[in-house]
Design an enzyme around this catalytic site. Sequence first.
Site, short mmCIF file in Angstrom:
data_model
loop_
_atom_site.label_atom_id
_atom_site.label_comp_id
_atom_site.label_asym_id
_atom_site.label_seq_id
_atom_site.Cartn_x
_atom_site.Cartn_y
_atom_site.Cartn_z
N CYS A 99 0.88 -1.16 0.00
CA CYS A 99 0.00 0.00 0.00
C CYS A 99 0.92 1.21 0.00
CB CYS A 99 -0.91 0.02 1.23
SG CYS A 99 -1.94 1.50 1.31
N CYS A 154 -0.49 4.25 2.26
CA CYS A 154 -0.61 4.16 3.72
C CYS A 154 -0.33 2.73 4.16
CB CYS A 154 -1.98 4.65 4.21
SG CYS A 154 -3.37 3.96 3.32
N SER A 155 -1.35 2.00 4.57
CA SER A 155 -1.09 0.67 5.12
C SER A 155 -2.29 -0.25 4.94
CB SER A 155 -0.75 0.78 6.60
OG SER A 155 -1.83 1.42 7.27
N CYS A 156 -3.06 -0.06 3.88
CA CYS A 156 -4.23 -0.90 3.65
C CYS A 156 -3.78 -2.35 3.52
CB CYS A 156 -4.97 -0.45 2.40
SG CYS A 156 -5.57 1.24 2.55
#
Lengths: 218, 119
Positions: free
Chosen positions: A121, A124-126
């Site tokens: 991702c 971000c951090s999906c």
Amino acid sequence: MAHDHDHEHGHDHSHQPHPFQPDLEETPLTHYQVMTQAVGDLLVEKGVFSAEELRAMVEAIDAKSQAAGARMVAHAWADPAFKARMLEDVNKAAEELDIDAGGIPIRAVENTEGVHNVIVCTLCSCYPRLLIGLPPDWYKSRSYRSRTVREPRQVLAEFGTTLPDDVEVRVHDSTADLRYMVLPARPAGTEGWDEEALAELVTRDCMIGVTLPKSPNA
Amino acid sequence: MSKQRNDETVLRRHHDMGGLPAGPVEQGEHDYAPWEKRVDAILRLLGDPKRRIITTDELRRGIEELGPGAYDEMSYYERWIASITNNLLEKGVITVDELGRRMAEISAAWPAGVEERKP
């Protein structure tokens, strides 16, 4: 917070000292730890959620691991019809196994002889956390997010995964609205294995795509 | 790198780092601390179907608005709680006064105090 004072709610909050744990109270709090405690307390006091709901959610987060995802992968290896349904719609296929994959669509990307998939991702951090647990630190790091889309083979090599040149590497950049999980290829030498044994080979990292499943001979 | 690459870099926002040069991937992992799990749980509850107070996109918007310096200096869950708090303030779920007062109380009651913030 390690000293959980949610149990104090329901009475005046102006403030007896909390019962501190001696080993923890010697460590200064950070500004954002204080903010976290304060925001949680205020939301409980305002009735946005209860202290019990907060505690139960922390426990639920703690309980998540790669196990649900591994169970799906093992079932897909054992049952081609399920695999087809999983590739069609992960969230729906998960329900068949009584697994809650959440409301955000997850797409399974299948590794084959000629194709290796890896997820990232960049923004971000999906991450499909309901299936494979909380993301590791490195998944959220600047280096992984920056480099995986530009030089995936080098990144994979840093994880000890060296792929032949004729294997195509596909990188999938997750978003808040669509997440991915890798469906690894079933390792050779596992013919006749039951699903429980197969699931043991399926690691978090191989569902991210930075490694392959464990070797059946290990 | 080419001039085009530099221009591209200038136009990006700081969270948009896909394809930029960076060092090796540090593969060490830490166990999440209790306060980090609390942040995660707070967001999950605020976003659940019962409440729908903060969406994933609102969380992200709040993180992306932190500015390049803060974004890089703060840890992952520090960015989350900062964004959650800003969203709650904007929506009027909590007020600045309430928050300030409660944070002061918690700080004062903690025996070892609170770390100085970097200027």
